[in-house]
Design a protein around this motif. Structure first.
Motif, mmCIF file in Angstrom:
data_model
loop_
_atom_site.group_PDB
_atom_site.id
_atom_site.type_symbol
_atom_site.label_atom_id
_atom_site.label_comp_id
_atom_site.label_asym_id
_atom_site.label_seq_id
_atom_site.Cartn_x
_atom_site.Cartn_y
_atom_site.Cartn_z
ATOM 1 N N SER A 95 -1.725 -49.193 -8.442
ATOM 2 C CA SER A 95 -1.466 -48.303 -9.280
ATOM 3 C C SER A 95 -0.658 -49.443 -10.612
ATOM 4 O O SER A 95 0.841 -49.148 -10.711
ATOM 5 N N TRP A 138 -0.087 -42.257 -17.397
ATOM 6 C CA TRP A 138 -1.844 -42.353 -16.906
ATOM 7 C C TRP A 138 -1.161 -43.531 -15.930
ATOM 8 O O TRP A 138 -0.774 -44.682 -16.281
ATOM 9 N N LYS A 139 -2.184 -43.294 -14.879
ATOM 10 C CA LYS A 139 -2.077 -44.462 -12.980
ATOM 11 C C LYS A 139 -3.246 -44.901 -12.733
ATOM 12 O O LYS A 139 -4.250 -43.670 -12.647
ATOM 13 N N ARG A 140 -3.077 -45.583 -12.511
ATOM 14 C CA ARG A 140 -4.657 -45.869 -11.862
ATOM 15 C C ARG A 140 -4.687 -44.800 -10.349
ATOM 16 O O ARG A 140 -3.391 -45.191 -9.777
ATOM 17 N N LYS A 141 -5.946 -44.571 -10.131
ATOM 18 C CA LYS A 141 -5.625 -43.948 -8.890
ATOM 19 C C LYS A 141 -6.787 -44.181 -7.633
ATOM 20 O O LYS A 141 -7.879 -44.859 -8.372
ATOM 21 N N LYS A 142 -7.070 -43.984 -7.027
ATOM 22 C CA LYS A 142 -7.771 -43.927 -5.718
ATOM 23 C C LYS A 142 -7.884 -42.151 -5.414
ATOM 24 O O LYS A 142 -7.602 -41.770 -4.930
ATOM 25 N N ALA A 169 -7.285 -37.073 -5.669
ATOM 26 C CA ALA A 169 -7.122 -38.453 -6.373
ATOM 27 C C ALA A 169 -5.685 -38.495 -5.797
ATOM 28 O O ALA A 169 -4.381 -38.351 -5.965
ATOM 29 N N GLN A 170 -5.726 -40.145 -5.715
ATOM 30 C CA GLN A 170 -4.113 -40.350 -4.749
ATOM 31 C C GLN A 170 -4.305 -41.747 -5.503
ATOM 32 O O GLN A 170 -4.720 -42.086 -5.705
ATOM 33 N N GLU A 171 -2.350 -41.933 -6.155
ATOM 34 C CA GLU A 171 -2.285 -43.163 -6.678
ATOM 35 C C GLU A 171 -2.655 -44.639 -5.656
ATOM 36 O O GLU A 171 -2.388 -44.971 -4.643
ATOM 37 N N SER A 172 -3.925 -45.498 -5.947
ATOM 38 C CA SER A 172 -3.326 -46.437 -5.092
ATOM 39 C C SER A 172 -2.415 -47.852 -5.046
ATOM 40 O O SER A 172 -1.982 -47.363 -5.855
ATOM 41 N N GLN A 222 -11.246 -43.433 -14.846
ATOM 42 C CA GLN A 222 -10.450 -45.319 -14.622
ATOM 43 C C GLN A 222 -11.499 -45.596 -14.292
ATOM 44 O O GLN A 222 -11.009 -47.459 -14.146
#
Length: 560
Positions: free
Chosen positions: A51, A57-61, A45-48, A388
């Motif tokens: 984010s 916690w972060k939104r990830k891509k 998972a990479q941070e978008s 997510q």
């Protein structure tokens, strides 16, 4: 009409559909052998770029993208535009492009009653691999899936991957976990009801009320005085529109009589003395409420054929000008009560809070705690991606200004862009684009502080995109109805038995339910005596009701 349709689509249609589907009640269940939870991580998972910080916690891509399979029941009104498909449309493309999550519909079914449930059972029996994620609204099926060992517990993955606001929503509404808890584990992700969408309020013909020079009733005595005044003023009309043909007489989704019973509601299991669950239809308040309705029937306050009227027939009595009062949810202000003024020149309809019942208290059957539960295939490895996805759904319901779906589900479907701003005046008509794998359901109670959105919009606020969207798509009567409903949330008695049917229910519940329905209507129509009503309670207990009560309380203790 377009505005009314958009109101229901935007705020109530999905919830209403689930509420109706949930009216079939609890069914049978069997024991299950233990399973362990699985919460394996997805692909890297990479941070978008979008984010949003929330602690750790972060939104990830996800890269490479992950694919999650599910099932979808297609309705006649599910339409697509611009060459889109079920798996490639504005919703699915956003999740693919921004989160690296691709939607795959392993099963596409025609929405015909029990089609999805039948497909799931056939797959379990034949050994066919289940989709990664399935929406379940049948507690019996949920229990069968648990027993089969083909779904996993989610305790570990919830703690590890759910976003802070997702965890907060469930922490503030912990009772929803009862629907999926067995042997101390959580076997699915229950949606959270807003506690309002199905709750009853009182609708009155305001022009009738003015004609008899009375105020909206707040007590049972005042309500009876109003019934009598309406009967005297309009002798050829029906003061109260009532549905007796519903699955549960007097508690249909429109035309109910719940308020009469006050603090002890029939048809549900709520807390009694000592914190144990009790069934409302065999409590003293049930008899008192039926006695009041019997008196009203004798006086002509109810239609002579109300027992043959379903919910829509009861509503049509009101909208056609034949009745002066009807009880039902706040969303009735959009449909069907808006038709009253069209059908009856000079008619004015107003929503009011419930008056007190026979016991002097205000009460109604509360909206269900849970409508849909998402379950996950035993070997599913992408729970991190699922949460997510779920957080994005949560953001819309919490009026997150940064939500990618704040304006709507898809440009060209439920909104269009005009001069750089969203407009909900869609030239070809709005379409509900609902191809989401998992959605929270309704706005979780306790998650938005301050005035609710209905109150803000009625007061003229148009500061946020959510307020602007609601103001455009809603009729004033809808907004008023929803606001009135919210004022009595603390008066609702929710059904606290939300698990799979207990053992004795399998064989005894159909008979007990039939007895309950026949006695309810028979007593109001004067075909049964007080002694026969008392005998029903004794028969209910002796023919399985007491054993069911004991088993329900065993279940309740096990999920605390």
């Amino acid at each position: 009409m377009n505005r009314i349709v958009k109101t229901l689509s935007l705020l109530a249609a999905v919830s209403l559909m689930l509420w109706l589907a949930g009216c079939s009640g609890n069914q049978a269940a069997k024991p299950r052998e233990s399973e362990t939870s699985s919460s394996q991580p997805s692909a890297t998972a990479q941070e978008s770029s979008s984010s949003s910080d929330a602690g750790d916690w972060k939104r990830k891509k996800f890269d490479p993208p992950v694919t999650i399979s599910t099932a979808f029941a297609i309705r006649d009104l599910d339409k697509l535009r611009n060459g889109d498909t079920y798996e490639d449309n504005p919703l699915t493309r956003w999740y693919r492009d921004n989160l690296g999550i691709q939607t795959k519909y392993q099963w596409l079914l025609t929405d015909q009653g029990d089609a999805l449930n039948q497909k799931i059972r056939l797959a379990m029996a034949s050994g066919e691999k289940l989709p990664d994620l399935l929406p379940i609204s049948d507690n019996v099926l949920l229990n069968e899936l648990i027993e089969s060992g083909q779904i996993m517990a989610i305790d570990e993955s919830f703690e590890k991957y759910a976003s802070p606001r997702t965890k907060e929503a469930y922490a503030k509404n912990p009772d929803v976990w009862m629907a999926v808890t067995k042997d101390g584990k959580k076997w699915g992700l229950p949606t959270i009801s807003d506690g309002n969408i199905g709750d009853t309020i009182m609708w009155i013909r305001q022009d009738w009320l003015d004609a008899v020079n009375l105020q909206a009733p707040q007590t049972m005595e005042q309500f009876e005085a109003l019934l009598e005044a309406f009967k005297q003023k309009y002798p050829d009309k029906v003061p109260l529109a009532l549905s007796g043909k519903a699955l549960q007489p007097l508690a249909g989704y429109m035309g109910d009589a719940q308020f009469v019973f006050g603090g002890t509601q029939p048809y549900i299991w709520d807390k009694g003395e000592g914190g144990k669950l009790r069934y409302g239809s065999v409590q003293p308040g049930f008899k008192d409420g039926l006695a009041k309705l019997k008196l009203w029937f004798e006086k002509g306050y109810l239609g002579k054929e109300f027992a043959t009227h379903d919910e829509q027939k009861a509503a049509s009595l009101f909208t056609s000008g034949e009745a002066g009062i009807i009880f039902g949810p706040g969303w009735m202000g959009a449909w069907p009560l808006e038709d009253t003024a069209k059908n009856v020149p000079g008619a004015v309809v107003k929503p009011y809070e419930l008056p007190s019942g026979v016991d002097g208290t205000v009460g109604r059957i509360g909206t269900k705690l849970v409508y849909i539960t998402y379950v996950f295939r035993k070997d599913f490895e992408h729970m991190d991606a699922l949460f997510q996805y779920y957080d994005v759904s949560m953001g819309v319901l919490l009026e997150d200004p940064d939500s990618p779906f704040a304006a709507g589900q898809g440009e060209g479907y439920d909104y269009v862009m005009v001069d750089g701003k969203p407009s909900w005046d869609v030239p070809d008509g709005a379409i509900d684009l609902r191809y989401t794998m998992a959605t929270v359901g309704n706005t979780p109670p306790g998650m938005i502080e301050g005035p609710n959105i209905y109150e803000r919009v009625i007061a003229g606020k148009r500061d946020t995109i959510y307020e602007q969207k609601l103001a455009f798509s809603s009729t004033p009567l809808f907004l008023e109805g929803m606001l009135v409903s919210l004022k009595q949330l603390d008066k609702a008695r929710r059904d606290m038995f939300i698990g799979a049917p207990v053992k004795t229910m399998v064989s005894k519940w159909p008979l007990l339910t039939q007895m309950e329905s026949e006695v309810t209507i028979g007593y109001i129509y004067g075909k049964l005596t007080d002694a026969e009503l008392d005998q029903f309670i004794q028969d209910w207990l002796s023919k399985g009701g007491q054993q069911i009560t004991d088993e329900v309380n065993e279940w309740y203790a096990s999920v605390q």
